[in-house]
Design a protein around this motif. Structure first.
Motif, PDB file in Angstrom:
ATOM      1  N   ARG A   8      67.031 -66.104 -83.423  1.00 21.42           N
ATOM      2  CA  ARG A   8      67.083 -66.766 -84.721  1.00 21.42           C
ATOM      3  C   ARG A   8      67.299 -68.248 -84.474  1.00 21.42           C
ATOM      4  NH1 ARG A   8      71.991 -63.897 -84.328  1.00 21.42           N
ATOM      5  NH2 ARG A   8      73.794 -65.280 -84.291  1.00 21.42           N
ATOM      6  N   PRO A   9      66.954 -69.077 -85.440  1.00 19.75           N
ATOM      7  CA  PRO A   9      67.102 -70.519 -85.226  1.00 19.75           C
ATOM      8  C   PRO A   9      68.570 -70.937 -85.232  1.00 19.75           C
ATOM      9  CG  PRO A   9      66.269 -70.071 -87.414  1.00 19.75           C
ATOM     10  CD  PRO A   9      66.333 -68.774 -86.699  1.00 19.75           C
ATOM     11  N   ILE A  16      69.345 -69.935 -76.180  1.00 21.71           N
ATOM     12  CA  ILE A  16      69.595 -70.924 -75.124  1.00 21.71           C
ATOM     13  C   ILE A  16      68.920 -70.486 -73.829  1.00 21.71           C
ATOM     14  CG2 ILE A  16      71.376 -71.991 -73.681  1.00 21.71           C
ATOM     15  CD1 ILE A  16      73.218 -71.863 -76.172  1.00 21.71           C
ATOM     16  N   ALA A  17      69.037 -69.196 -73.504  1.00 24.66           N
ATOM     17  CA  ALA A  17      68.397 -68.676 -72.287  1.00 24.66           C
ATOM     18  C   ALA A  17      66.881 -68.814 -72.386  1.00 24.66           C
ATOM     19  CB  ALA A  17      68.790 -67.212 -72.079  1.00 24.66           C
ATOM     20  N   MET A  18      66.325 -68.529 -73.537  1.00 26.16           N
ATOM     21  CA  MET A  18      64.876 -68.671 -73.694  1.00 26.16           C
ATOM     22  C   MET A  18      64.439 -70.127 -73.595  1.00 26.16           C
ATOM     23  SD  MET A  18      63.983 -65.824 -76.584  1.00 26.16           S
ATOM     24  CE  MET A  18      62.242 -66.149 -76.505  1.00 26.16           C
ATOM     25  N   GLY A  30      59.803 -74.766 -73.504  1.00 24.86           N
ATOM     26  CA  GLY A  30      61.212 -75.092 -73.716  1.00 24.86           C
ATOM     27  C   GLY A  30      61.384 -76.047 -74.877  1.00 24.86           C
ATOM     28  N   LEU A  31      60.494 -77.019 -74.995  1.00 23.04           N
ATOM     29  CA  LEU A  31      60.542 -77.968 -76.100  1.00 23.04           C
ATOM     30  C   LEU A  31      60.290 -77.262 -77.436  1.00 23.04           C
ATOM     31  CD1 LEU A  31      61.001 -80.981 -76.441  1.00 23.04           C
ATOM     32  CD2 LEU A  31      58.531 -81.292 -76.364  1.00 23.04           C
ATOM     33  N   TYR A  36      62.507 -74.971 -82.434  1.00 23.46           N
ATOM     34  CA  TYR A  36      62.784 -73.796 -83.264  1.00 23.46           C
ATOM     35  C   TYR A  36      64.283 -73.667 -83.529  1.00 23.46           C
ATOM     36  CZ  TYR A  36      63.164 -68.967 -84.762  1.00 23.46           C
ATOM     37  OH  TYR A  36      63.462 -67.831 -85.467  1.00 23.46           O
ATOM     38  N   ILE A  37      65.089 -73.906 -82.518  1.00 26.92           N
ATOM     39  CA  ILE A  37      66.541 -73.818 -82.704  1.00 26.92           C
ATOM     40  C   ILE A  37      67.016 -74.867 -83.705  1.00 26.92           C
ATOM     41  CG2 ILE A  37      68.763 -74.168 -81.556  1.00 26.92           C
ATOM     42  CD1 ILE A  37      67.469 -72.937 -79.022  1.00 26.92           C
ATOM     43  N   LEU A  38      66.495 -76.089 -83.579  1.00 24.79           N
ATOM     44  CA  LEU A  38      66.958 -77.167 -84.439  1.00 24.79           C
ATOM     45  C   LEU A  38      66.381 -77.107 -85.858  1.00 24.79           C
ATOM     46  CD1 LEU A  38      66.800 -80.142 -81.923  1.00 24.79           C
ATOM     47  CD2 LEU A  38      68.822 -78.888 -82.685  1.00 24.79           C
TER      48      LEU A  38
END
Length: 143
Positions: A8-9, A16-18, A30-31, A36-38
């Protein structure tokens, strides 16, 4: 959003691992995971807003909608030009209808030719089969 989802975002150990794995394998992955996280929470509303904007812009271009630049409701203010344009559009519609009719007639003609050819081949096959007397078709082994 479903907070029990593994990906999930949010800053979870899985995301983090992904992200780290993405940077190790191929840095754009990775970018993308970092983005997606942010910004993942805003992605759903952004997609909805973008889709509704694009739909509203292009809805006027739908053929036959009566709106847009080519529809009958769009007037330039020049009556002579508008009358000429409407006459030309009507003429083009009539030409399109004639072309569609000719295409349909040609398709029917080709379909009939194929049927006649198939019938001729089948009749020839049956004549050769029945006149052969061996009970097997020419070119096929007897069982």
């Amino acid at each position: 959003m479903n907070q029990s989802a593994l990906i999930r975002p949010d800053w979870t150990p899985a995301t983090i691992a992904m992200m780290v794995l993405g940077f190790v394998v191929f840095w754009p992955l990775g970018l993308a995971m970092l983005a997606y996280i942010l910004f993942g929470e805003r992605l759903k509303s952004f997609k909805k807003d973008a889709n509704s904007t694009v739909d509203s812009v292009f809805s006027s271009f739908k053929r036959g909608s009566g709106r847009g630049f080519c529809g009958p409701q769009f007037r330039t203010g020049n009556v002579a030009f508008d009358d000429w344009r409407e006459a030309e559009l009507a003429r083009l519609d009539e030409e399109r209808r004639k072309l569609d009719e000719m295409r349909q007639q040609f398709d029917d003609y080709v379909r009939e030719l194929r049927r006649a050819k198939d019938q001729e081949e089948f009749d020839r096959f049956m004549r050769e089969r029945n006149s052969g007397g061996s009970g097997s078709a020419p070119g096929f082994p007897a069982h």
